[in-house]
Scaffold this motif. Structure first.
Motif, PDB file in Angstrom:
ATOM      1  N   THR A  79       0.823  -1.218   0.000  1.00 43.59           N
ATOM      2  CA  THR A  79       0.000   0.000   0.000  1.00 43.59           C
ATOM      3  C   THR A  79       0.855   1.265   0.000  1.00 43.59           C
ATOM      4  O   THR A  79       0.334   2.367   0.079  1.00 43.59           O
ATOM      5  CB  THR A  79      -0.931   0.043   1.238  1.00 43.59           C
ATOM      6  OG1 THR A  79      -0.125  -0.144   2.410  1.00 43.59           O
ATOM      7  CG2 THR A  79      -1.983  -1.032   1.173  1.00 43.59           C
ATOM      8  N   LYS A 136      14.636  -2.079   7.993  1.00 42.50           N
ATOM      9  CA  LYS A 136      15.044  -2.119   6.576  1.00 42.50           C
ATOM     10  C   LYS A 136      16.224  -3.071   6.324  1.00 42.50           C
ATOM     11  O   LYS A 136      16.328  -3.646   5.237  1.00 42.50           O
ATOM     12  CB  LYS A 136      15.383  -0.704   6.095  1.00 42.50           C
ATOM     13  CG  LYS A 136      15.393  -0.587   4.571  1.00 42.50           C
ATOM     14  CD  LYS A 136      15.444   0.836   4.088  1.00 42.50           C
ATOM     15  CE  LYS A 136      15.457   0.876   2.576  1.00 42.50           C
ATOM     16  NZ  LYS A 136      15.466   2.229   2.038  1.00 42.50           N
ATOM     17  N   HIS A 195       1.207  -6.356   3.952  1.00 43.15           N
ATOM     18  CA  HIS A 195       1.764  -5.276   4.775  1.00 43.15           C
ATOM     19  C   HIS A 195       1.209  -5.467   6.165  1.00 43.15           C
ATOM     20  O   HIS A 195       0.356  -6.347   6.375  1.00 43.15           O
ATOM     21  CB  HIS A 195       1.439  -3.889   4.193  1.00 43.15           C
ATOM     22  CG  HIS A 195      -0.006  -3.645   3.956  1.00 43.15           C
ATOM     23  ND1 HIS A 195      -0.803  -2.933   4.810  1.00 43.15           N
ATOM     24  CD2 HIS A 195      -0.827  -4.065   2.956  1.00 43.15           C
ATOM     25  CE1 HIS A 195      -2.033  -2.896   4.348  1.00 43.15           C
ATOM     26  NE2 HIS A 195      -2.083  -3.577   3.223  1.00 43.15           N
ATOM     27  N   ARG A 196       1.640  -4.680   7.135  1.00 44.34           N
ATOM     28  CA  ARG A 196       1.240  -4.942   8.525  1.00 44.34           C
ATOM     29  C   ARG A 196      -0.269  -4.918   8.712  1.00 44.34           C
ATOM     30  O   ARG A 196      -0.831  -5.753   9.406  1.00 44.34           O
ATOM     31  CB  ARG A 196       1.892  -3.916   9.467  1.00 44.34           C
ATOM     32  CG  ARG A 196       3.384  -4.143   9.654  1.00 44.34           C
ATOM     33  CD  ARG A 196       4.017  -3.006  10.401  1.00 44.34           C
ATOM     34  NE  ARG A 196       3.772  -1.734   9.719  1.00 44.34           N
ATOM     35  CZ  ARG A 196       4.298  -0.582  10.060  1.00 44.34           C
ATOM     36  NH1 ARG A 196       5.111  -0.521  11.116  1.00 44.34           N
ATOM     37  NH2 ARG A 196       4.047   0.517   9.378  1.00 44.34           N
ATOM     38  N   ILE A 242      10.954   9.638  -5.012  1.00 43.83           N
ATOM     39  CA  ILE A 242       9.862   9.471  -5.975  1.00 43.83           C
ATOM     40  C   ILE A 242       9.076  10.783  -6.074  1.00 43.83           C
ATOM     41  O   ILE A 242       8.608  11.320  -5.068  1.00 43.83           O
ATOM     42  CB  ILE A 242       8.910   8.329  -5.533  1.00 43.83           C
ATOM     43  CG1 ILE A 242       9.678   7.008  -5.296  1.00 43.83           C
ATOM     44  CG2 ILE A 242       7.781   8.140  -6.547  1.00 43.83           C
ATOM     45  CD1 ILE A 242      10.336   6.395  -6.505  1.00 43.83           C
TER      46      ILE A 242
HETATM   47  N1  NAP Z   1       9.177   7.042  -1.402  1.00 40.49           N
HETATM   48  C1  NAP Z   1      10.375   7.340  -1.877  1.00 40.49           C
HETATM   49  O1  NAP Z   1      10.625   8.426  -2.437  1.00 40.49           O
HETATM   50  C2  NAP Z   1      11.498   6.334  -1.774  1.00 40.49           C
HETATM   51  C3  NAP Z   1      12.647   6.511  -2.549  1.00 40.49           C
HETATM   52  C4  NAP Z   1      13.673   5.591  -2.470  1.00 40.49           C
HETATM   53  C5  NAP Z   1      13.568   4.496  -1.634  1.00 40.49           C
HETATM   54  N2  NAP Z   1      12.453   4.344  -0.871  1.00 40.49           N
HETATM   55  C6  NAP Z   1      12.395   3.172   0.003  1.00 40.49           C
HETATM   56  O2  NAP Z   1      11.393   2.316  -0.478  1.00 40.49           O
HETATM   57  C7  NAP Z   1      10.748   1.644   0.604  1.00 40.49           C
HETATM   58  C8  NAP Z   1       9.252   1.920   0.514  1.00 40.49           C
HETATM   59  O3  NAP Z   1       9.071   3.316   0.591  1.00 40.49           O
HETATM   60  P1  NAP Z   1       7.625   3.982   0.424  1.00 40.49           P
HETATM   61  O4  NAP Z   1       7.842   5.449   0.362  1.00 40.49           O
HETATM   62  O5  NAP Z   1       6.883   3.297  -0.672  1.00 40.49           O
HETATM   63  O6  NAP Z   1       6.981   3.621   1.847  1.00 40.49           O
HETATM   64  P2  NAP Z   1       5.539   3.999   2.398  1.00 40.49           P
HETATM   65  O7  NAP Z   1       4.769   4.807   1.426  1.00 40.49           O
HETATM   66  O8  NAP Z   1       5.745   4.502   3.788  1.00 40.49           O
HETATM   67  O9  NAP Z   1       4.827   2.561   2.474  1.00 40.49           O
HETATM   68  C9  NAP Z   1       5.360   1.529   3.234  1.00 40.49           C
HETATM   69  C10 NAP Z   1       4.590   0.245   2.940  1.00 40.49           C
HETATM   70  O10 NAP Z   1       5.193  -0.801   3.700  1.00 40.49           O
HETATM   71  C11 NAP Z   1       4.284  -1.258   4.719  1.00 40.49           C
HETATM   72  N3  NAP Z   1       5.124  -1.450   5.908  1.00 40.49           N
HETATM   73  C12 NAP Z   1       5.709  -0.525   6.700  1.00 40.49           C
HETATM   74  N4  NAP Z   1       6.430  -1.111   7.661  1.00 40.49           N
HETATM   75  C13 NAP Z   1       6.303  -2.448   7.467  1.00 40.49           C
HETATM   76  C14 NAP Z   1       6.796  -3.591   8.151  1.00 40.49           C
HETATM   77  N5  NAP Z   1       7.572  -3.491   9.227  1.00 40.49           N
HETATM   78  N6  NAP Z   1       6.461  -4.819   7.678  1.00 40.49           N
HETATM   79  C15 NAP Z   1       5.672  -4.956   6.591  1.00 40.49           C
HETATM   80  N7  NAP Z   1       5.168  -3.914   5.910  1.00 40.49           N
HETATM   81  C16 NAP Z   1       5.471  -2.678   6.354  1.00 40.49           C
HETATM   82  C17 NAP Z   1       3.201  -0.187   4.836  1.00 40.49           C
HETATM   83  O11 NAP Z   1       1.944  -0.697   5.234  1.00 40.49           O
HETATM   84  P3  NAP Z   1       1.595  -0.963   6.784  1.00 40.49           P
HETATM   85  O12 NAP Z   1       1.812   0.331   7.504  1.00 40.49           O
HETATM   86  O13 NAP Z   1       0.190  -1.459   6.775  1.00 40.49           O
HETATM   87  O14 NAP Z   1       2.541  -2.032   7.225  1.00 40.49           O
HETATM   88  C18 NAP Z   1       3.129   0.268   3.375  1.00 40.49           C
HETATM   89  O15 NAP Z   1       2.408  -0.673   2.621  1.00 40.49           O
HETATM   90  C19 NAP Z   1      11.394   2.192   1.879  1.00 40.49           C
HETATM   91  O16 NAP Z   1      12.417   1.315   2.292  1.00 40.49           O
HETATM   92  C20 NAP Z   1      11.997   3.508   1.434  1.00 40.49           C
HETATM   93  O17 NAP Z   1      13.137   3.868   2.195  1.00 40.49           O
HETATM   94  C21 NAP Z   1      11.407   5.213  -0.936  1.00 40.49           C
END
Ligand code: NAP
Length: 199
Positions: free
Chosen positions: A9, A87, A31-32, A158
């Motif tokens: 999500t 992570k 996801h959680r 992003i």
């Molecule tokens: N967004 C960016 O610009 C960007 C850029 C580069 C890298 N990243 C990396 O990409 C990854 C995802 O980023 P995002 O921005 O897409 O994150 P996000 O929007 O915060 O979403 C996180 C997702 O992971 C789930 N989640 C969080 N903690 C979890 C856990 N302990 N176990 C299982 N599921 C978990 C959340 O749902 P629940 O809360 O229901 O668990 C949600 O589905 C991260 O490692 C981030 O550092 C992000």
């Protein structure tokens, strides 16, 4: 092809999920807070249960995991452990469990980011875990049996989450489609041990 997306999500995970569904793959989102497929990557037992529920997957993509956002001076040892448990070890444990459950020639894809190699204020703890995962993938990919492949996608910020006219870690944000292409590459190309970067 049966594919599990963890973090389904999130900013990145939700777009991977939708794009793979549109391509006709059999996709499962976890996801959680998911009712059917709850998982917390900081908890090995929870990852195990998820894979028991979803046997014979062809691929897993992880787009979940966090770390503390603080300056070097503010970071306590416990702050570092947040990222190490989530992570870093969350993704490492995922590899250990997935390698036992995926079908032969299955694919594991992890997520890091630009902070592995470029500086951004308040991001020291994220840089640490991202770099650790890159070294882990580089090495661990050589020791996977049954043709299982292990790669990592390292996107820049992003666009949408970040303003497009501002640099993050020295680079302008990328559009999500550019990151999705890399995740798909790990599924469809016979590559392993690769760090696929886009920033
Ligand atoms: N967004 C960016 O610009 C960007 C850029 C580069 C890298 N990243 C990396 O990409 C990854 C995802 O980023 P995002 O921005 O897409 O994150 P996000 O929007 O915060 O979403 C996180 C997702 O992971 C789930 N989640 C969080 N903690 C979890 C856990 N302990 N176990 C299982 N599921 C978990 C959340 O749902 P629940 O809360 O229901 O668990 C949600 O589905 C991260 O490692 C981030 O550092 C992000």
């Amino acid at each position: 092809m049966k594919i599990l997306i963890i973090g389904a999500t999130g900013t990145i995970g939700s777009k991977i999920y939708q794009s793979l569904k549109n391509d006709g793959y059999e996709v499962y989102g976890a996801h959680r807070n998911n009712q059917e497929y709850p998982v917390d990557i900081t908890d090995k037992q929870s990852i195990n249960l998820l894979f028991q529920k979803l046997p014979k997957l062809d691929a897993v993509i992880n787009a979940a995991g966090t770390a503390s956002w603080k300056t070097l001076s503010e970071l306590t040892e416990d702050d570092y452990y947040l990222g190490i448990q989530s992570k870093l070890m969350g993704q490492v444990n995922l590899v250990h469990i997935a390698k036992e459950h995926l079908v032969d020639n299955g694919s594991i894809t992890l997520t890091t980011g630009i902070l592995a190699e470029h500086y951004e204020p308040n991001a020291v703890a994220l840089s640490l875990v991202n770099g650790g995962i890159h070294s882990f993938v580089n090495s661990a990919s050589n020791e996977l049996d049954r043709g299982i492949r292990l790669n990592v996608v390292a996107p820049g910020a992003i666009a949408g989450d970040f303003p497009t006219d501002k640099k993050f870690a020295g680079y302008y944000p990328i559009v999500i489609e550019e990151a999705i292409k890399l995740y798909k590459q790990t599924l469809t190309e016979k590559i392993t041990g690769q760090i696929l970067k886009k920033y």
